[in-house]
Design a protein around this motif. Structure first.
Motif, PDB file in Angstrom:
ATOM      1  N   ALA A 146       0.843  -1.197   0.000  1.00  0.00           N
ATOM      2  CA  ALA A 146       0.000   0.000   0.000  1.00  0.00           C
ATOM      3  C   ALA A 146       0.876   1.244   0.000  1.00  0.00           C
ATOM      4  O   ALA A 146       1.980   1.238   0.541  1.00  0.00           O
ATOM      5  CB  ALA A 146      -0.913  -0.009   1.209  1.00  0.00           C
ATOM      6  N   ASP A 147       0.360   2.283  -0.608  1.00  0.00           N
ATOM      7  CA  ASP A 147       0.990   3.599  -0.566  1.00  0.00           C
ATOM      8  C   ASP A 147       0.000   4.554   0.064  1.00  0.00           C
ATOM      9  O   ASP A 147      -1.143   4.660  -0.371  1.00  0.00           O
ATOM     10  CB  ASP A 147       1.369   4.078  -1.966  1.00  0.00           C
ATOM     11  CG  ASP A 147       2.581   3.337  -2.505  1.00  0.00           C
ATOM     12  OD1 ASP A 147       3.552   3.172  -1.752  1.00  0.00           O
ATOM     13  OD2 ASP A 147       2.561   2.934  -3.675  1.00  0.00           O
ATOM     14  N   THR A 148       0.442   5.259   1.107  1.00  0.00           N
ATOM     15  CA  THR A 148      -0.437   6.143   1.859  1.00  0.00           C
ATOM     16  C   THR A 148      -0.184   7.594   1.485  1.00  0.00           C
ATOM     17  O   THR A 148       0.950   8.059   1.523  1.00  0.00           O
ATOM     18  CB  THR A 148      -0.212   5.956   3.378  1.00  0.00           C
ATOM     19  OG1 THR A 148      -0.428   4.580   3.694  1.00  0.00           O
ATOM     20  CG2 THR A 148      -1.147   6.823   4.183  1.00  0.00           C
ATOM     21  N   ILE A 149      -1.267   8.291   1.128  1.00  0.00           N
ATOM     22  CA  ILE A 149      -1.188   9.727   0.877  1.00  0.00           C
ATOM     23  C   ILE A 149      -0.952  10.406   2.225  1.00  0.00           C
ATOM     24  O   ILE A 149      -1.508  10.006   3.243  1.00  0.00           O
ATOM     25  CB  ILE A 149      -2.499  10.224   0.235  1.00  0.00           C
ATOM     26  CG1 ILE A 149      -2.771   9.490  -1.079  1.00  0.00           C
ATOM     27  CG2 ILE A 149      -2.484  11.724   0.030  1.00  0.00           C
ATOM     28  CD1 ILE A 149      -1.671   9.586  -2.102  1.00  0.00           C
ATOM     29  N   ASP A 150      -0.124  11.430   2.235  1.00  0.00           N
ATOM     30  CA  ASP A 150       0.259  12.103   3.483  1.00  0.00           C
ATOM     31  C   ASP A 150      -0.941  12.752   4.183  1.00  0.00           C
ATOM     32  O   ASP A 150      -2.035  12.826   3.625  1.00  0.00           O
ATOM     33  CB  ASP A 150       1.321  13.162   3.176  1.00  0.00           C
ATOM     34  CG  ASP A 150       2.299  13.352   4.312  1.00  0.00           C
ATOM     35  OD1 ASP A 150       1.978  12.978   5.461  1.00  0.00           O
ATOM     36  OD2 ASP A 150       3.387  13.878   4.071  1.00  0.00           O
ATOM     37  N   THR A 151      -0.725  13.243   5.386  1.00  0.00           N
ATOM     38  CA  THR A 151      -1.795  13.867   6.173  1.00  0.00           C
ATOM     39  C   THR A 151      -2.221  15.205   5.563  1.00  0.00           C
ATOM     40  O   THR A 151      -1.453  15.851   4.845  1.00  0.00           O
ATOM     41  CB  THR A 151      -1.346  14.125   7.616  1.00  0.00           C
ATOM     42  OG1 THR A 151      -0.302  15.111   7.609  1.00  0.00           O
ATOM     43  CG2 THR A 151      -0.878  12.854   8.294  1.00  0.00           C
ATOM     44  N   GLY A 152      -3.419  15.624   5.903  1.00  0.00           N
ATOM     45  CA  GLY A 152      -3.913  16.921   5.453  1.00  0.00           C
ATOM     46  C   GLY A 152      -3.026  18.066   5.924  1.00  0.00           C
ATOM     47  O   GLY A 152      -2.778  19.016   5.190  1.00  0.00           O
ATOM     48  N   VAL A 153      -2.530  17.980   7.152  1.00  0.00           N
ATOM     49  CA  VAL A 153      -1.641  19.022   7.688  1.00  0.00           C
ATOM     50  C   VAL A 153      -0.369  19.116   6.843  1.00  0.00           C
ATOM     51  O   VAL A 153       0.069  20.208   6.468  1.00  0.00           O
ATOM     52  CB  VAL A 153      -1.293  18.742   9.164  1.00  0.00           C
ATOM     53  CG1 VAL A 153      -0.193  19.665   9.658  1.00  0.00           C
ATOM     54  CG2 VAL A 153      -2.534  18.872  10.033  1.00  0.00           C
ATOM     55  N   ASN A 154       0.226  17.979   6.521  1.00  0.00           N
ATOM     56  CA  ASN A 154       1.445  17.990   5.710  1.00  0.00           C
ATOM     57  C   ASN A 154       1.174  18.449   4.285  1.00  0.00           C
ATOM     58  O   ASN A 154       2.023  19.110   3.672  1.00  0.00           O
ATOM     59  CB  ASN A 154       2.095  16.609   5.720  1.00  0.00           C
ATOM     60  CG  ASN A 154       2.750  16.296   7.038  1.00  0.00           C
ATOM     61  OD1 ASN A 154       2.973  17.167   7.866  1.00  0.00           O
ATOM     62  ND2 ASN A 154       3.046  15.027   7.266  1.00  0.00           N
ATOM     63  N   LEU A 155       0.006  18.116   3.744  1.00  0.00           N
ATOM     64  CA  LEU A 155      -0.348  18.592   2.399  1.00  0.00           C
ATOM     65  C   LEU A 155      -0.512  20.108   2.391  1.00  0.00           C
ATOM     66  O   LEU A 155      -0.081  20.780   1.448  1.00  0.00           O
ATOM     67  CB  LEU A 155      -1.613  17.897   1.902  1.00  0.00           C
ATOM     68  CG  LEU A 155      -1.451  16.417   1.576  1.00  0.00           C
ATOM     69  CD1 LEU A 155      -2.807  15.769   1.363  1.00  0.00           C
ATOM     70  CD2 LEU A 155      -0.564  16.215   0.363  1.00  0.00           C
ATOM     71  N   ASP A 156      -1.122  20.677   3.443  1.00  0.00           N
ATOM     72  CA  ASP A 156      -1.223  22.137   3.544  1.00  0.00           C
ATOM     73  C   ASP A 156       0.158  22.777   3.580  1.00  0.00           C
ATOM     74  O   ASP A 156       0.371  23.830   2.977  1.00  0.00           O
ATOM     75  CB  ASP A 156      -2.004  22.540   4.800  1.00  0.00           C
ATOM     76  CG  ASP A 156      -3.504  22.520   4.592  1.00  0.00           C
ATOM     77  OD1 ASP A 156      -3.972  22.236   3.464  1.00  0.00           O
ATOM     78  OD2 ASP A 156      -4.235  22.785   5.577  1.00  0.00           O
ATOM     79  N   THR A 157       1.094  22.156   4.275  1.00  0.00           N
ATOM     80  CA  THR A 157       2.459  22.679   4.335  1.00  0.00           C
ATOM     81  C   THR A 157       3.143  22.579   2.976  1.00  0.00           C
ATOM     82  O   THR A 157       3.833  23.504   2.545  1.00  0.00           O
ATOM     83  CB  THR A 157       3.274  21.910   5.396  1.00  0.00           C
ATOM     84  OG1 THR A 157       2.633  22.068   6.668  1.00  0.00           O
ATOM     85  CG2 THR A 157       4.699  22.417   5.480  1.00  0.00           C
ATOM     86  N   ALA A 158       2.931  21.481   2.290  1.00  0.00           N
ATOM     87  CA  ALA A 158       3.564  21.271   0.985  1.00  0.00           C
ATOM     88  C   ALA A 158       2.985  22.167  -0.102  1.00  0.00           C
ATOM     89  O   ALA A 158       3.694  22.554  -1.039  1.00  0.00           O
ATOM     90  CB  ALA A 158       3.422  19.809   0.571  1.00  0.00           C
ATOM     91  N   PHE A 159       1.687  22.496   0.018  1.00  0.00           N
ATOM     92  CA  PHE A 159       0.994  23.298  -0.998  1.00  0.00           C
ATOM     93  C   PHE A 159       0.319  24.498  -0.338  1.00  0.00           C
ATOM     94  O   PHE A 159      -0.897  24.582  -0.276  1.00  0.00           O
ATOM     95  CB  PHE A 159      -0.038  22.449  -1.746  1.00  0.00           C
ATOM     96  CG  PHE A 159       0.539  21.210  -2.357  1.00  0.00           C
ATOM     97  CD1 PHE A 159       1.347  21.273  -3.479  1.00  0.00           C
ATOM     98  CD2 PHE A 159       0.293  19.968  -1.780  1.00  0.00           C
ATOM     99  CE1 PHE A 159       1.885  20.123  -4.035  1.00  0.00           C
ATOM    100  CE2 PHE A 159       0.827  18.816  -2.331  1.00  0.00           C
ATOM    101  CZ  PHE A 159       1.631  18.892  -3.459  1.00  0.00           C
ATOM    102  N   PRO A 160       1.114  25.459   0.166  1.00  0.00           N
ATOM    103  CA  PRO A 160       0.546  26.563   0.949  1.00  0.00           C
ATOM    104  C   PRO A 160      -0.364  27.490   0.144  1.00  0.00           C
ATOM    105  O   PRO A 160      -1.193  28.188   0.734  1.00  0.00           O
ATOM    106  CB  PRO A 160       1.776  27.305   1.467  1.00  0.00           C
ATOM    107  CG  PRO A 160       2.849  26.983   0.474  1.00  0.00           C
ATOM    108  CD  PRO A 160       2.565  25.576   0.031  1.00  0.00           C
ATOM    109  N   ASN A 161      -0.241  27.524  -1.161  1.00  0.00           N
ATOM    110  CA  ASN A 161      -1.053  28.424  -1.973  1.00  0.00           C
ATOM    111  C   ASN A 161      -2.310  27.767  -2.534  1.00  0.00           C
ATOM    112  O   ASN A 161      -3.058  28.406  -3.267  1.00  0.00           O
ATOM    113  CB  ASN A 161      -0.215  28.998  -3.120  1.00  0.00           C
ATOM    114  CG  ASN A 161       0.913  29.861  -2.596  1.00  0.00           C
ATOM    115  OD1 ASN A 161       0.741  30.584  -1.620  1.00  0.00           O
ATOM    116  ND2 ASN A 161       2.065  29.771  -3.217  1.00  0.00           N
TER     117      ASN A 161
END
Length: 77
Positions: free
Chosen positions: A1-16
């Motif tokens: 399985a491959d897990t998509i990262d957490t919502g918090v980490n996605l917000d950090t990765a894509f701040p705009n």
């Protein structure tokens, strides 16, 4: 399985990335066995469970839609 990262980490990765916007990613499963896409906290899978399995040596388009702060829905297209 491959897990998509957490919502918090996605917000950090894509701040705009604004609520209602989406990111498209092409996922390539380059190994000799199927991979199941799973999600961490803050991400909901929007596709049917069977659609989240990506066959060996194939690729699929993923759409990650931001629905709120640190909240996303992932679709395997």
């Amino acid at each position: 399985a491959d897990t998509i990262d957490t919502g918090v980490n996605l917000d950090t990765a894509f701040p705009n990335l604004a609520v209602g916007e989406s990111i498209y990613v092409y996922y390539v499963n380059s190994v000799a066995f199927a991979s199941t896409i799973t999600a961490a906290a803050g991400v909901t899978l929007g596709s049917a469970a069977a659609n989240n399995v990506i066959a060996a040596s194939t690729g699929r388009l993923l759409m990650l839609n931001k629905t709120g702060v640190a909240t996303y829905v992932l679709y395997v297209i």
